[in-house]
Design a protein around this motif. Structure first.
Motif, PDB file in Angstrom:
ATOM      1  N   GLN A   4      51.028  16.663   8.697  1.00 40.27           N
ATOM      2  CA  GLN A   4      50.257  16.930   7.500  1.00 40.27           C
ATOM      3  C   GLN A   4      49.663  18.334   7.558  1.00 40.27           C
ATOM      4  OE1 GLN A   4      46.966  14.439   4.968  1.00 40.27           O
ATOM      5  NE2 GLN A   4      47.026  14.181   7.151  1.00 40.27           N
ATOM      6  N   LEU A   5      49.789  19.091   6.472  1.00 34.86           N
ATOM      7  CA  LEU A   5      49.060  20.352   6.343  1.00 34.86           C
ATOM      8  C   LEU A   5      47.676  19.976   5.863  1.00 34.86           C
ATOM      9  CD1 LEU A   5      48.777  23.411   6.221  1.00 34.86           C
ATOM     10  CD2 LEU A   5      49.669  23.320   3.895  1.00 34.86           C
ATOM     11  N   LEU A   6      46.691  20.093   6.750  1.00 33.26           N
ATOM     12  CA  LEU A   6      45.368  19.571   6.405  1.00 33.26           C
ATOM     13  C   LEU A   6      44.649  20.503   5.449  1.00 33.26           C
ATOM     14  CD1 LEU A   6      44.297  18.442   9.960  1.00 33.26           C
ATOM     15  CD2 LEU A   6      44.965  16.972   8.077  1.00 33.26           C
ATOM     16  N   ALA A   7      44.703  21.793   5.729  1.00 34.29           N
ATOM     17  CA  ALA A   7      43.972  22.739   4.897  1.00 34.29           C
ATOM     18  C   ALA A   7      44.480  24.131   5.194  1.00 34.29           C
ATOM     19  CB  ALA A   7      42.474  22.660   5.191  1.00 34.29           C
ATOM     20  N   GLN A   8      44.214  25.067   4.308  1.00 32.49           N
ATOM     21  CA  GLN A   8      44.537  26.455   4.599  1.00 32.49           C
ATOM     22  C   GLN A   8      43.495  27.366   3.999  1.00 32.49           C
ATOM     23  OE1 GLN A   8      48.262  27.622   2.850  1.00 32.49           O
ATOM     24  NE2 GLN A   8      48.184  25.932   1.408  1.00 32.49           N
ATOM     25  N   SER A   9      43.474  28.585   4.571  1.00 32.07           N
ATOM     26  CA  SER A   9      42.492  29.566   4.115  1.00 32.07           C
ATOM     27  C   SER A   9      43.042  30.946   4.475  1.00 32.07           C
ATOM     28  CB  SER A   9      41.151  29.299   4.795  1.00 32.07           C
ATOM     29  OG  SER A   9      40.186  30.205   4.335  1.00 32.07           O
ATOM     30  N   THR A  10      42.324  31.968   4.126  1.00 32.61           N
ATOM     31  CA  THR A  10      42.741  33.309   4.554  1.00 32.61           C
ATOM     32  C   THR A  10      41.543  34.054   5.104  1.00 32.61           C
ATOM     33  OG1 THR A  10      42.407  34.073   2.307  1.00 32.61           O
ATOM     34  CG2 THR A  10      44.666  33.646   2.971  1.00 32.61           C
ATOM     35  N   THR A  11      41.840  35.030   5.951  1.00 34.04           N
ATOM     36  CA  THR A  11      40.764  35.885   6.443  1.00 34.04           C
ATOM     37  C   THR A  11      40.375  36.843   5.320  1.00 34.04           C
ATOM     38  OG1 THR A  11      42.436  37.398   7.254  1.00 34.04           O
ATOM     39  CG2 THR A  11      41.519  35.827   8.818  1.00 34.04           C
ATOM     40  N   ALA A  12      39.178  37.336   5.430  1.00 33.03           N
ATOM     41  CA  ALA A  12      38.769  38.340   4.444  1.00 33.03           C
ATOM     42  C   ALA A  12      39.632  39.579   4.639  1.00 33.03           C
ATOM     43  CB  ALA A  12      37.288  38.685   4.642  1.00 33.03           C
ATOM     44  N   ASP A  13      40.019  40.233   3.587  1.00 36.50           N
ATOM     45  CA  ASP A  13      40.819  41.465   3.617  1.00 36.50           C
ATOM     46  C   ASP A  13      42.187  41.258   4.250  1.00 36.50           C
ATOM     47  OD1 ASP A  13      38.416  42.492   2.730  1.00 36.50           O
ATOM     48  OD2 ASP A  13      37.825  43.086   4.780  1.00 36.50           O
ATOM     49  N   PRO A  37      35.793  31.477   4.901  1.00 39.34           N
ATOM     50  CA  PRO A  37      35.534  32.122   6.197  1.00 39.34           C
ATOM     51  C   PRO A  37      34.196  32.860   6.197  1.00 39.34           C
ATOM     52  CG  PRO A  37      37.189  33.320   4.964  1.00 39.34           C
ATOM     53  CD  PRO A  37      36.929  32.062   4.204  1.00 39.34           C
ATOM     54  N   GLN A  38      33.592  32.771   7.375  1.00 38.61           N
ATOM     55  CA  GLN A  38      32.347  33.521   7.572  1.00 38.61           C
ATOM     56  C   GLN A  38      32.696  34.656   8.524  1.00 38.61           C
ATOM     57  OE1 GLN A  38      29.502  31.129   9.584  1.00 38.61           O
ATOM     58  NE2 GLN A  38      28.176  32.873  10.047  1.00 38.61           N
ATOM     59  N   GLU A  39      32.464  35.882   8.067  1.00 36.24           N
ATOM     60  CA  GLU A  39      32.921  37.031   8.853  1.00 36.24           C
ATOM     61  C   GLU A  39      31.799  37.500   9.783  1.00 36.24           C
ATOM     62  OE1 GLU A  39      36.014  37.967   8.740  1.00 36.24           O
ATOM     63  OE2 GLU A  39      36.491  36.622   7.075  1.00 36.24           O
ATOM     64  N   ILE A  40      32.196  37.789  11.007  1.00 37.06           N
ATOM     65  CA  ILE A  40      31.234  38.312  11.985  1.00 37.06           C
ATOM     66  C   ILE A  40      31.763  39.660  12.466  1.00 37.06           C
ATOM     67  CG2 ILE A  40      30.094  37.868  14.187  1.00 37.06           C
ATOM     68  CD1 ILE A  40      31.123  34.850  13.554  1.00 37.06           C
ATOM     69  N   ASP A  41      30.972  40.663  12.264  1.00 35.74           N
ATOM     70  CA  ASP A  41      31.406  42.012  12.635  1.00 35.74           C
ATOM     71  C   ASP A  41      31.155  42.244  14.117  1.00 35.74           C
ATOM     72  OD1 ASP A  41      32.215  44.549  12.698  1.00 35.74           O
ATOM     73  OD2 ASP A  41      30.524  45.375  11.562  1.00 35.74           O
ATOM     74  N   LEU A  42      32.234  42.440  14.847  1.00 39.19           N
ATOM     75  CA  LEU A  42      32.083  42.627  16.304  1.00 39.19           C
ATOM     76  C   LEU A  42      31.862  44.086  16.671  1.00 39.19           C
ATOM     77  CD1 LEU A  42      34.690  40.241  17.914  1.00 39.19           C
ATOM     78  CD2 LEU A  42      32.249  39.920  17.613  1.00 39.19           C
ATOM     79  N   SER A  43      32.079  44.989  15.736  1.00 38.15           N
ATOM     80  CA  SER A  43      31.959  46.399  16.098  1.00 38.15           C
ATOM     81  C   SER A  43      30.519  46.875  16.071  1.00 38.15           C
ATOM     82  CB  SER A  43      32.814  47.244  15.146  1.00 38.15           C
ATOM     83  OG  SER A  43      32.382  47.031  13.822  1.00 38.15           O
TER      84      SER A  43
END
Lengths: 889, 298
Positions: free
Chosen positions: A425-434, A52-58
């Motif tokens: 099919q479960l194609l892929a998985q990932s998690t958000t940062a934190d 994941p690429q995190e984008i800070d919205l605050s």
């Protein structure tokens, strides 16, 4: 004496050439195989998500000039309702519970603008956001407001530029006096902010501006003073085919439990230059206590014909809202298993199938099917078609891809998963940062990125799933596609509709190849084998020397010519004479047998002298057999098939007896012949005193036997039919002009020469000594053939049949032209099919290179390759065994 | 039983023609030049009961004549050998007996043969029925690719015999007759191709005698066998003597002298001399015969 040098050189050269040729053949075969595997491999190579690429919205918002009273930016962010992005992934918008619409840059998270969707600050009580930016808002005072949020694209151009290229099609061109310096300095692919939008320099060197465009209609009062609780819209696609276009439908539920389904018409008033929205509503008062039983979700299907109300305990009510009928409850189902809570619900692309996520991490997909035994008022039933692999914590958000049947799910523990629905099919998985909870998920318009919105900001994953629908089980096992009642094998690679899902059930093509093979072998193999037995054992060598090459020339007939003949001459002709064609199968053998018995009447010396006449007379008998069929055909049709064979095949008229009878005729003939040879022939031997008497008795026996055959067949078929077995629907069914019978005839012509030649060689190569031994022992030619020659040459015959089989499996042009190319899965001899080979020929020219379709065609080729390879290998192994055995003799 | 003790010098020549032809001109040269030569047939044969009469048999392959007016009788219950150099027509003559030449294109026949009085060459004859009355054994052992049992009972099978007891009885009798029973009785249902060459040939003989033939035709039965197997076959022929009338074609003169009661010497389609084996080998009437049996040509 030493070997001469020239001899040695010649020997060496020959050895080298043969080695090179042999290895080259093997190498090129392996190369073809490797090429096919290389093309097919990516289908199965799996999918992945990027980190994941995190984008800070605050990030601090730019001081934008809010044209309305924007909420202070320092207050805690209200609940986000919807998030969407443009197709270039430059900017996105977030709608909040307080009515704010915020536009952000996707690269930095910078807020570009912040406006309020609700001009007069009313309290928002209901909302819906459609996949194409259509929004519906419901307010506490009973008003609703419809609108559309879209991304407007424009190309920036200095007015001094040549404007010849301007304004083609839908693209807007924005003439500027001067393009700002920070934009002219952009390199290709770079983005920069311009006004409230984003500018990107395209590879063509243009400056493309993406801006948010918000169009809100004037509010409409639908339930004066009663708060709107839930709302959903279904808007037909703009610019869609006028035939497919339907009116916009709106569904809403008021606080009083009144369900309204309204058709929305927009009327443009030229005088006022204003569009007013007119609703024509149908209503249904729900029998529920809105205080305690208020539904939590309302969804309206894409065509506006079904309204779904869902509660968090998993209960779902489906209302029939088809146009022209009253809105009524159609059925009620439970979306989640006991004890779980429905945490998320949405549509798949096309807005007909539901995706439900629950508190245990389960994700299920529900299809609306129309089984024949449905008892609901509209004949449809919601069924749980797919159960996707569960996550480990409650589902918090779901997003359907706008293009394909993939679904992204976000879970409480911060994980996200990407599924393909149809292949489960479960194609892929990932998690958000934190491990932030993804509260909103969206899949970008081009299906290349998943964006997740959490408290901390935006997470962005790039999707790498080029062939999500392909798994081995999805290809070779039945798959439950949207719109089908149950899992089925379907091949349907393209369609005009965007929401169409390509169906790659390769099995139906394999089945087609097998069906083509079976029916052509059924016709060709017995003829070829019998011809080989006849020419190798019975025909005198001089006649055989003429007949064999003639049959072999048949092999050189281009199959496209055979296919052409089959499609344009034979298929239409046979269509008119189906009963006659079927009758030939009985009358031709009958005529030949009758001729044989009559021949016996000749005095023996005359018979021996006229031996050369046998072959021409056999041909004559065959012609007589065909002529008999034209006579018998109409009677057969009226007697067995209730006067109209096609109606009979359709199952409209008649009983099954006639069909069974025709099918059982050969079996019955065998039965009668066996019984006669066991019980009647000994008696006949005793009765006959002279040859003539014997022959006359023989003829009488044949006549009685023929009648008995028909009678026995009739008896058995009446019995079977009486027991309730009907062959219609399995082996025979509705007549289609391009069918397996015609293909069987024609492909028989293509495979007969091969099978004939090889089996004749196999029989002829049986050592003459065996033939002499058998004949010397007093066996007739027929006994010799059946008892000695055929068993000895059996493996050769088998390998001939296998090679014919290989030819039939790979045959393309005949089936392409004469089989109708419908990939159906039934054995009906009067229906068509689509084979692997024909499918490749038809579809490869239109397949986009390296697309799933393209690679699937290569997989079809690989399957075909494997099929013929296995067949030929088996044939070769058996032939080697046969040769070994022949050498033993 | 023909007496071989009779003195050769006291035997009379069969025909007057033979006497007059017994001149300086070599008969073999006359035949080569295409002239007609009458056969010398010993008088002992006239006393024998015949199983097969050969009357003026001629045979043409297309335009080429292969047999010239053969006249001879095959004595009942004895072993008769046909000898002669390659191409002399002895196998052709043998194959005429069961009409196996019918299988070859372009064959024409003249004259007739009679098996126990029934015509063989008549176009009206049922060849299949005729062949059932004879047994034939070929140069190379040619068992069918079936079990030993099925090989032996083949002639009965094609007659439609289904009774297991009959088949087993015939199988044992034929195998005992062919002196093979003891070697194969435990593996009757194994493939006949698993036997050795000599055993295979005896199996073929068993098959040939299974249907109790009136005459047994052996076409160089030992030519593909080693000496030991050959010895066994010769012993077998010796045992079959008396029970069956045997007509054997052989290249091997020692074999002819060992196994046969009568011997016919043929040359280029002509019968040259025919008589009791002992007198033919020890005291032939013709010098040509003597030259041949002494191995001076051939």
């Amino acid at each position: 004496m030493a070997t001469r040098k020239s001899v040695r050189v010649a020997d060496r050269t020959a050895q080298l050439l043969i080695t090179v040729g042999g290895l080259g053949t093997i190498a090129s075969l392996l190369l073809v195989f490797a090429f096919l595997v290389g093309k097919v491999y990516p289908l199965f190579s799996g999918s992945s998500l990027s980190q994941p690429q995190e984008i800070d919205l605050s990030a601090a918002t730019q001081p934008v000039t809010p044209d309305t009273k924007a909420p202070a930016s320092k207050t805690p962010t209200p609940e986000p309702l919807h998030f969407a992005t443009d197709e270039y992934l430059n900017l996105g918008w977030i709608a909040y519970r307080d009515g704010t619409l915020r536009t952000v840059r996707l690269d930095s998270g910078e807020t570009l603008s912040r406006v309020s969707l609700i001009p007069d600050g009313r309290e928002l009580t209901a909302w819906s956001f459609g996949p194409r930016g259509e929004i519906g808002l419901g307010f506490v005072d009973g008003d609703i407001q419809l609108g559309k949020i879209s991304f407007a694209t424009a190309f920036l151009q200095a007015s001094s530029d040549d404007d010849a290229a301007a304004g083609s099609g839908d693209t807007r061109v924005l003439q500027l006096d001067e393009v700002p310096a920070e934009l002219t300095g952009l390199r290709i692919g770079d983005v920069a902010r311009y006004r409230d939008g984003m500018v990107e320099k395209t590879p063509e060197g243009q400056l493309r501006l993406q801006e948010l465009s918000v169009e809100m209609d004037a509010p409409v009062t639908v339930a004066s003073g009663v708060p709107i609780r839930l709302i959903d819209r279904s808007v037909p696609k703009q610019g869609a085919d006028s035939l497919a276009a339907t009116e916009e439908v709106l569904a809403l539920l008021t606080d009083e439990g009144l369900l309204r389904v309204a058709t929305v018409r927009k009327v443009y008033n030229m005088l006022l230059d204003q569009t007013t929205t007119k609703l024509s509503a149908r209503t249904l008062q729900l029998e529920l206590d809105m205080q305690t039983q208020q539904p939590d979700r309302l969804l309206l299907s894409g065509l506006g014909d079904n309204v779904y109300l869902a509660w968090n305990d998993g209960r779902l009510q489906r209302f029939d809202a088809r146009k022209g009928v009253d809105v009524l409850l159609a059925e009620e189902v439970n979306l989640v298993d006991g004890g779980r809570v429905l945490t998320s619900l949405g549509f798949l692309v096309g807005k007909t199938s539901l995706v439900a996520g629950d508190s245990d991490g389960g994700v299920t997909v529900w299809f609306r099917t129309k089984p024949e035994d449905a008892t609901t008022i509209d004949g449809a039933v919601l069924s749980r078609a797919h159960h996707l692999q569960s996550g480990s914590s409650p589902v918090r958000s779901l997003a359907a891809s706008p293009v394909v049947r993939t679904v992204a799910a976000g879970f409480e523990d911060g994980s996200i998963r990407l599924y393909h629905v149809t292949s489960e099919q479960l194609l892929a998985q990932s998690t958000t940062a934190d491990q932030q909870v993804p509260r909103l998920l969206t899949i970008s318009p081009k299906n290349d990125v998943i964006l997740g919105l959490s408290h901390a900001g935006l997470s962005r994953w790039a999707i790498d799933a080029p062939h999500p629908e392909v798994t081995l089980s999805a290809i070779f096992l039945p798959v439950w596609y949207e719109g089908y009642e149950k899992p089925e094998h379907v091949w349907q690679s393209s369609s005009g509709d965007d929401a169409f899902e390509p169906k790659y059930g390769l099995w139906s093509l394999v089945f087609g190849s097998i069906k083509a093979t079976i029916y052509s072998m059924l016709f060709g193999a017995p003829l070829a084998l019998l011809a080989a037995i006849y020419t190798s054992e019975f025909l005198n060598p001089r006649t055989k020397a003429r007949i064999k090459p003639t049959i072999e020339i048949m092999a050189s007939l281009p199959s496209v010519v055979l296919g052409f003949l089959a499609a344009l001459v034979i298929a239409p002709y046979v269509e008119d004479i189906v009963p006659q064609t079927l009758s030939v199968l009985a009358t031709a053998p009958f005529a030949l047998l009758a001729a044989a018995f009559l021949w016996q009447l000749l005095p023996m010396s005359l018979g021996i002298r006229c031996d050369w006449l046998r072959l021409p007379l056999m041909a004559l008998a065959f012609v007589v057999g065909i002529w008999l069929a034209t006579i018998v055909g109409p009677f057969v049709e009226s007697w067995l098939f209730a006067g109209d064979i096609k109606a009979w095949l359709d199952g409209q008229t008649g009983t099954a007896t006639g069909g069974w009878m025709l099918l059982l005729l050969p079996l019955s003939a065998l039965l009668v012949a066996t019984v006669f040879s066991l019980f009647v022939t000994p008696v006949q031997r005793n009765m006959a005193n002279s040859r003539v008497q014997f022959v006359l008795l023989d003829i009488a026996k044949f006549a009685v036997g023929s009648v008995a055959t028909v009678a026995v067949a009739w008896l058995i078929s009446s019995l079977i039919s009486g027991l309730g077995f009907d062959l219609r629907g399995t082996l025979v069914d509705t007549y289609v002009q391009r069918n397996s019978l015609v293909v069987g005839f024609m492909m028989g012509f293509a495979i007969i020469p091969i099978i004939y030649t090889i089996s004749d060689d196999a029989l002829t190569s049986v050592p003459e000594s065996l033939r002499a031994a058998s004949l010397g022992a007093g066996a007739t030619k027929w006994q010799t053939a059946v008892r000695v020659i055929i068993p000895t040459g059996m493996s050769g015959l088998f390998s001939a049949v296998m090679i014919g089989l290989g030819r039939a499996v790979g045959e393309t042009m005949i089936v392409l032209m004469a089989a109708g190319n419908t990939p159906v899965l039934d054995m009906n001899i009067f229906n068509g099919f689509r084979t692997l080979a024909a499918n490749i020929a038809v579809e490869l020219p239109e397949a986009v290179e390296n697309s799933t379709h393209f690679r699937m065609l290569y997989l079809a080729a690989l399957t075909l390759f494997a099929l013929t390879f296995v067949l030929n290998t088996v044939a070769e192994v058996i032939r080697l065994r046969f040769r070994k055995r022949a050498f033993q003799l | 039983m023909i007496s071989n003790t009779e003195q050769p010098q006291s035997s009379t020549t069969a025909t007057a023609v033979a006497q007059s032809g017994d001149a300086k001109l070599n008969r073999l040269e006359m035949i080569t030049r295409g002239e007609h030569v009458d056969a010398v047939i010993h008088a002992e044969l006239a006393k024998c009961a015949s199983v097969l009469d050969v009357n003026d048999v001629s045979l043409w392959y297309g335009d080429k004549q292969a047999l010239f007016d053969i006249n001879m009788i095959i004595p009942d219950g004895h072993v008769t050998a046909l000898i002669g150099p390659s191409g002399c027509g002895k196998s052709t003559l043998l194959r005429c007996v069961n009409r196996m030449n019918d299988l070859i294109d372009n064959v024409r026949l003249g004259g007739d043969m009679r098996l126990n009085g029934d015509s063989i060459f008549s176009p009206h004859i049922d060849v299949i029925a005729l062949r059932k009355r004879m047994g034939m054994v070929f140069q190379k052992p040619n068992p069918f690719p079936m079990s030993i049992f099925e090989n032996v009972v083949y002639p009965l099978r094609i007659d439609g015999e289904r009774d297991r007891n009959v088949l087993e009885e015939v199988c044992e009798r034929a195998l005992r007759g062919a002196a093979l029973w003891n070697e194969v009785k435990d593996r009757l249902h194994e493939s006949g191709l698993g036997l050795s060459g000599g055993q295979q040939q005896r199996l073929c003989i068993a098959r040939a005698i299974a249907s109790d033939p009136e005459v047994l035709l052996l076409d160089e039965p030992c030519s593909a066998l080693d000496p030991i197997a050959t010895g066994k076959i010769e012993d077998l022929i010796d045992e079959l003597r008396g029970d069956y009338s045997i007509l054997i074609v052989t290249h091997n003169m020692q074999q002819a002298s060992r196994v046969s009661d009568f011997t016919a010497f043929m040359y280029l389609g002509h019968l040259i001399e025919y008589g009791p084996t002992v007198s033919l080998f020890t005291n032939p009437k013709l010098k040509e015969t003597e030259d041949y049996v002494m191995g001076r040509f051939g």
